[in-house]
Design a protein around this motif. Sequence first.
Motif, short mmCIF file in Angstrom:
data_model
loop_
_atom_site.label_atom_id
_atom_site.label_comp_id
_atom_site.label_asym_id
_atom_site.label_seq_id
_atom_site.Cartn_x
_atom_site.Cartn_y
_atom_site.Cartn_z
N LEU A 178 -20.98 7.75 -20.47
CA LEU A 178 -21.13 6.48 -19.67
C LEU A 178 -21.48 6.77 -18.27
CD1 LEU A 178 -21.92 3.57 -19.73
CD2 LEU A 178 -19.36 3.28 -19.53
N THR A 179 -20.81 7.78 -17.85
CA THR A 179 -20.64 7.78 -16.42
C THR A 179 -22.18 8.62 -16.06
OG1 THR A 179 -18.27 7.90 -15.97
CG2 THR A 179 -19.71 8.84 -14.27
N SER A 180 -22.34 9.66 -17.00
CA SER A 180 -23.53 10.50 -16.77
C SER A 180 -24.72 9.82 -16.88
CB SER A 180 -23.36 11.73 -17.49
OG SER A 180 -23.59 11.31 -18.94
N LEU A 181 -24.86 8.90 -17.83
CA LEU A 181 -26.11 8.01 -17.87
C LEU A 181 -26.30 6.95 -16.79
CD1 LEU A 181 -25.64 6.64 -21.47
CD2 LEU A 181 -27.60 8.10 -20.92
N LEU A 182 -25.03 6.58 -16.28
CA LEU A 182 -25.46 5.69 -14.91
C LEU A 182 -25.84 6.72 -13.91
CD1 LEU A 182 -22.37 3.51 -15.17
CD2 LEU A 182 -24.70 2.77 -15.60
N ARG A 183 -25.34 7.95 -13.75
CA ARG A 183 -25.90 8.75 -12.62
C ARG A 183 -27.38 9.05 -12.87
NH1 ARG A 183 -21.00 12.93 -12.90
NH2 ARG A 183 -19.28 11.91 -11.40
N LYS A 184 -27.72 9.16 -14.08
CA LYS A 184 -29.29 9.48 -14.17
C LYS A 184 -30.37 8.48 -14.05
CE LYS A 184 -28.40 13.25 -17.85
NZ LYS A 184 -28.47 13.39 -19.21
N LYS A 185 -29.77 7.12 -14.45
CA LYS A 185 -30.54 5.83 -14.28
C LYS A 185 -30.49 5.31 -13.21
CE LYS A 185 -31.97 6.81 -18.73
NZ LYS A 185 -33.33 7.00 -19.01
N VAL A 186 -29.16 5.22 -12.63
CA VAL A 186 -28.99 4.01 -11.45
C VAL A 186 -28.64 4.84 -10.21
CG1 VAL A 186 -27.48 2.27 -10.57
CG2 VAL A 186 -28.37 2.45 -12.93
N GLY A 187 -27.97 6.02 -10.10
CA GLY A 187 -27.68 6.68 -8.80
C GLY A 187 -26.30 6.98 -8.77
N PHE A 188 -25.70 7.25 -7.74
CA PHE A 188 -24.16 7.81 -7.63
C PHE A 188 -23.28 6.92 -8.52
CE2 PHE A 188 -19.98 7.57 -5.81
CZ PHE A 188 -19.87 9.09 -5.72
N ALA A 189 -22.45 7.76 -9.45
CA ALA A 189 -21.49 6.93 -10.39
C ALA A 189 -20.33 7.73 -10.27
CB ALA A 189 -22.06 6.49 -11.61
N GLU A 190 -19.08 7.16 -10.08
CA GLU A 190 -17.90 7.81 -10.14
C GLU A 190 -16.95 6.97 -11.07
OE1 GLU A 190 -14.25 9.16 -6.92
OE2 GLU A 190 -15.74 7.81 -6.34
#
Length: 125
Positions: free
Chosen positions: A57-69
């Motif tokens: 889930l975190t890596s998908l958000l990084r790819k599609k939206v931007g910075f995710a932690e």
Amino acid sequence: MKRKIVIRVTLNNGKKNARSKAMQIAAGLQGVESVSLQGEDSSQIVVVGDNIDSVILTSLLRKKVGFAELTSVSPISTEGEKPKQETKPSEFGIQPMVWLTYPAGVPSYYQPGVPYFAYDVAGYN
């Protein structure tokens, strides 16, 4: 097992629909029951569901939206769910492990043989 996953996402990167896109990505995963935004500026996505992989889930958000932690992952206990009782196996329930032993001279690794077409050379029939 139900889990509550909190992911901090930078949503103020100039895109108007970044929040809705992040929520669509989170809601699209299998096992997700609810998605919500929390925090001062709605920068945290809280996902509740069963058997959700937080790293994916975190890596998908990084790819599609931007910075995710990934901030936290915590289990949620439900009222109807009983805690698991640890059972010790009985004496007769334990099976011994059997290791196969090979006689000396038999290799324990794979040795490819010579392919059959190597012998079909003209003159060697």
